[in-house]
Design an enzyme around this catalytic site. Sequence first.
Site, PDB file in Angstrom:
ATOM      1  CE  LYS A   1      34.022  15.736 -50.175  1.00  0.00           C
ATOM      2  NZ  LYS A   1      34.831  15.744 -49.107  1.00  0.00           N
TER       3      LYS A   1
ATOM      4  N   GLY B   1      40.369  24.333 -47.468  1.00  0.00           N
ATOM      5  CA  GLY B   1      40.648  22.780 -47.039  1.00  0.00           C
ATOM      6  C   GLY B   1      42.300  22.972 -47.058  1.00  0.00           C
ATOM      7  CB  SER B   2      45.050  21.451 -47.710  1.00  0.00           C
ATOM      8  OG  SER B   2      45.382  20.203 -49.440  1.00  0.00           O
ATOM      9  CB  THR B   3      47.522  25.061 -50.936  1.00  0.00           C
ATOM     10  OG1 THR B   3      46.955  26.399 -50.152  1.00  0.00           O
ATOM     11  CG2 THR B   3      47.829  26.076 -52.060  1.00  0.00           C
TER      12      THR B   3
ATOM     13  CB  VAL C   1      42.425  19.585 -51.964  1.00  0.00           C
ATOM     14  CG1 VAL C   1      41.334  19.381 -52.341  1.00  0.00           C
ATOM     15  CG2 VAL C   1      43.008  18.442 -51.258  1.00  0.00           C
ATOM     16  N   GLY C   2      42.503  22.449 -53.424  1.00  0.00           N
ATOM     17  CA  GLY C   2      42.428  23.417 -53.662  1.00  0.00           C
ATOM     18  C   GLY C   2      42.911  23.986 -55.491  1.00  0.00           C
TER      19      GLY C   2
ATOM     20  CD  GLU D   1      48.425  25.609 -43.250  1.00  0.00           C
ATOM     21  OE1 GLU D   1      48.052  24.831 -44.602  1.00  0.00           O
ATOM     22  OE2 GLU D   1      47.687  26.267 -43.041  1.00  0.00           O
TER      23      GLU D   1
HETATM   24  N1  LIG Z   1      42.093  25.782 -44.755  1.00  0.00           N
HETATM   25  C1  LIG Z   1      41.844  25.149 -43.649  1.00  0.00           C
HETATM   26  O1  LIG Z   1      40.986  25.602 -42.999  1.00  0.00           O
HETATM   27  C2  LIG Z   1      42.406  23.608 -43.213  1.00  0.00           C
HETATM   28  C3  LIG Z   1      40.832  22.502 -43.174  1.00  0.00           C
HETATM   29  C4  LIG Z   1      41.437  20.892 -43.336  1.00  0.00           C
HETATM   30  C5  LIG Z   1      42.737  21.300 -43.714  1.00  0.00           C
HETATM   31  N2  LIG Z   1      43.867  21.879 -44.131  1.00  0.00           N
HETATM   32  C6  LIG Z   1      44.739  21.726 -44.623  1.00  0.00           C
HETATM   33  O2  LIG Z   1      44.646  20.363 -44.811  1.00  0.00           O
HETATM   34  C7  LIG Z   1      46.417  19.567 -44.107  1.00  0.00           C
HETATM   35  C8  LIG Z   1      46.030  18.432 -43.673  1.00  0.00           C
HETATM   36  O3  LIG Z   1      44.688  17.886 -43.870  1.00  0.00           O
HETATM   37  P1  LIG Z   1      44.151  17.301 -44.242  1.00  0.00           P
HETATM   38  O4  LIG Z   1      44.822  15.508 -44.305  1.00  0.00           O
HETATM   39  O5  LIG Z   1      42.648  16.857 -44.520  1.00  0.00           O
HETATM   40  O6  LIG Z   1      44.186  17.373 -45.538  1.00  0.00           O
HETATM   41  P2  LIG Z   1      43.883  17.040 -47.827  1.00  0.00           P
HETATM   42  O7  LIG Z   1      44.340  17.632 -48.191  1.00  0.00           O
HETATM   43  O8  LIG Z   1      43.593  15.439 -47.506  1.00  0.00           O
HETATM   44  O9  LIG Z   1      42.326  16.877 -47.651  1.00  0.00           O
HETATM   45  C9  LIG Z   1      41.946  18.707 -47.057  1.00  0.00           C
HETATM   46  C10 LIG Z   1      40.764  18.704 -46.933  1.00  0.00           C
HETATM   47  O10 LIG Z   1      40.244  18.253 -48.676  1.00  0.00           O
HETATM   48  C11 LIG Z   1      39.593  17.149 -48.726  1.00  0.00           C
HETATM   49  N3  LIG Z   1      39.471  16.851 -49.821  1.00  0.00           N
HETATM   50  C12 LIG Z   1      40.970  16.432 -49.786  1.00  0.00           C
HETATM   51  N4  LIG Z   1      40.690  15.335 -51.175  1.00  0.00           N
HETATM   52  C13 LIG Z   1      40.104  15.621 -51.993  1.00  0.00           C
HETATM   53  C14 LIG Z   1      40.011  16.117 -52.977  1.00  0.00           C
HETATM   54  N5  LIG Z   1      39.956  15.605 -54.393  1.00  0.00           N
HETATM   55  N6  LIG Z   1      38.375  16.300 -53.469  1.00  0.00           N
HETATM   56  C15 LIG Z   1      37.494  17.094 -52.519  1.00  0.00           C
HETATM   57  N7  LIG Z   1      38.198  17.471 -51.616  1.00  0.00           N
HETATM   58  C16 LIG Z   1      39.230  16.917 -51.413  1.00  0.00           C
HETATM   59  C17 LIG Z   1      39.332  16.567 -47.512  1.00  0.00           C
HETATM   60  O11 LIG Z   1      37.807  16.147 -47.384  1.00  0.00           O
HETATM   61  C18 LIG Z   1      39.741  17.507 -46.212  1.00  0.00           C
HETATM   62  O12 LIG Z   1      38.676  17.847 -45.787  1.00  0.00           O
HETATM   63  C19 LIG Z   1      47.041  20.505 -43.186  1.00  0.00           C
HETATM   64  O13 LIG Z   1      48.344  20.774 -42.942  1.00  0.00           O
HETATM   65  C20 LIG Z   1      46.544  21.908 -43.830  1.00  0.00           C
HETATM   66  O14 LIG Z   1      47.274  22.483 -44.332  1.00  0.00           O
HETATM   67  C21 LIG Z   1      43.319  22.614 -44.215  1.00  0.00           C
END
Ligand SMILES: NC(=O)c1ccc[n+]([C@@H]2O[C@H](COP(=O)([O-])OP(=O)(O)OC[C@H]3O[C@@H](n4cnc5c(N)ncnc54)[C@H](O)[C@@H]3O)[C@@H](O)[C@H]2O)c1
Length: 521
Positions: free
Chosen positions: A214, A270-272, A274-275, A424
């Site tokens: 995805k 992605g973000s902590t 969401v992790g 961050e």
């Molecule tokens: N570690 C990385 O490489 C990385 C990459 C992108 C974003 N980020 C973090 O995210 C923050 C902002 O980015 P954003 O606004 O896109 O953040 P976000 O937390 O909304 O999303 C981050 C990612 O998670 C996915 N996502 C979001 N909610 C989800 C869910 N419930 N289930 C599955 N996937 C989900 C999104 O598609 C996106 O790819 C940044 O400030 C950074 O801290 C980190």
Amino acid sequence: MIRARILTSTSSCYFRSVSIRQLSVKTMSSTISLKNSSLLQTQALINGEFVNGSVAAGETTFEVQNPATNEHLISITNTNNKDFQTAINAASAAFTGFRKTTARARSNLLYNLYELVLENKEDLAKIITLENGKSYTDSLGEVAYAASFLQWFAEEAPRVNGDIIPSVNPANRVLTIKQPLGVCGVLTPWNFPAAMITRKLGALLAAGNTAVIKPAAETPLTALAIGKLVIDAGFPKGVVNIVPTSHKNTPAAGEFICEHPVVKKVSFTGSTAVGKLLARQSASTMKKLSFELGGNAPFIVFDDADLKKAIPGVIASKFRQSGQTCVCANRIFVHEAIYDEFAAKLVEEVSKFKLGHGLVEGVTHGPLIHERSLNKINSLVHDAKSKDAKVLIGGSPATSLGPFFYHPTVLGDVTPKMDIFNEEIFGPVASLVKFKTDEEVIALANDTSVGLAGYFYSEDISRIFNVAESLEVGMVGANTGAISEASVPFGGIKESGLGREGSMYGIHDWLNIKTIVIGNI
Ligand SMILES: NC(=O)c1ccc[n+]([C@@H]2O[C@H](COP(=O)([O-])OP(=O)(O)OC[C@H]3O[C@@H](n4cnc5c(N)ncnc54)[C@H](O)[C@@H]3O)[C@@H](O)[C@H]2O)c1
Ligand SMILES: O=CCCC(=O)O
């Protein structure tokens, strides 16, 4: 030849006056042509075919925007959990055969994909720039980086060995074999839309797994282009499925994948925040997890640092992808004895950046990904200024270029009281913090809940070892701001995630160890 329409209404004046590489842009609408037009896919890749999603009327497609203009780039088929179920079924059926292929056969397929990615590097880079905003040069760099994981894991596939282990029982022989896990869920971000797929996909395919990917809703085009190359490389149908979905449907898709009993592992970048959510959801089926999450990287410049090395290092680490990288320097600690000189030199270099549309010749830095990011950067800078940080350059949006541009910024006199010290940043703001002693700076550097990367510059070999060993992070750059490559075990400690990607360890996160005890010998 497939052509995608790009509307360029508000930015037309800007576009008219600049030369955009191989992209003819007219005032109100235009076309983009790729050398390999088959790479422009707008449907989901399920079971070897590009198909429409099954979302009912009204939301059958979702829009991809060009972050340089916030204008509509293309519409992508929208999907829901029915489509994810079909993709999981396809991946599960494909696993029956794919798990039995030889490692050499999988290696050859990965080499094919590696070569195809490189053959199509200009088209892939153009797609990345259009949907992510980074400069075309950076996008070409990302494609090379993405390809390097396919090459790396093509080489690793045939090198997965088992063990023969001495037993306490003389009549027993103990051996281990490594087996693929099964169907894997792969959730990838928008900041490296190609490389974050191949770093996971290369490893999981080398190990004999199948995938349901995805991609982030911001950047599905790059993922689907890679999907087309997966087919061209000769992977059997169903081995790789790519299911783009809208922002609105993303949480449901994440939950569905994490809770699905057939999916044996989830890998997310992605973000902590969401992790943590995905980890909770995955607990219901006790899935294996690889998470590469947020960071708050310290970048320490000691008084014995060579500034001729440290300045390019901090530029590489802080401003890569306009600061939107998980390993970007977040807090730049500079020893008080060299602080003024360092700050002046950094400002001089930052003033040479060329901000703009990533396809324009000479542009070094593009926009932020979306409005949320811009608002977050704005609020962090406002908070820092209100607490006496000094703006040494930049410090405001650059909206004359486009709605999500932010001037590359250097903030001086940043302190731990400021939000920018603790969060961050994920944007083009370098925040400088003055320090006096090694002990003080190590304590400050480690005073955070995350630990992905850390950097420092020093010419003293004892200090290099001491600091490298003391930083609470998964990856250290000593006298370098660029640590990423396929051979590097990539990942964090603390709340920065689980597991390692790339490197000789990366493939093992996608394998089960099976023990076989043979008795009565
Ligand atoms: N570690 C990385 O490489 C990385 C990459 C992108 C974003 N980020 C973090 O995210 C923050 C902002 O980015 P954003 O606004 O896109 O953040 P976000 O937390 O909304 O999303 C981050 C990612 O998670 C996915 N996502 C979001 N909610 C989800 C869910 N419930 N289930 C599955 N996937 C989900 C999104 O598609 C996106 O790819 C940044 O400030 C950074 O801290 C980190
Ligand atoms: O931002 C996530 C990954 C960046 C990298 O691989 O260097």
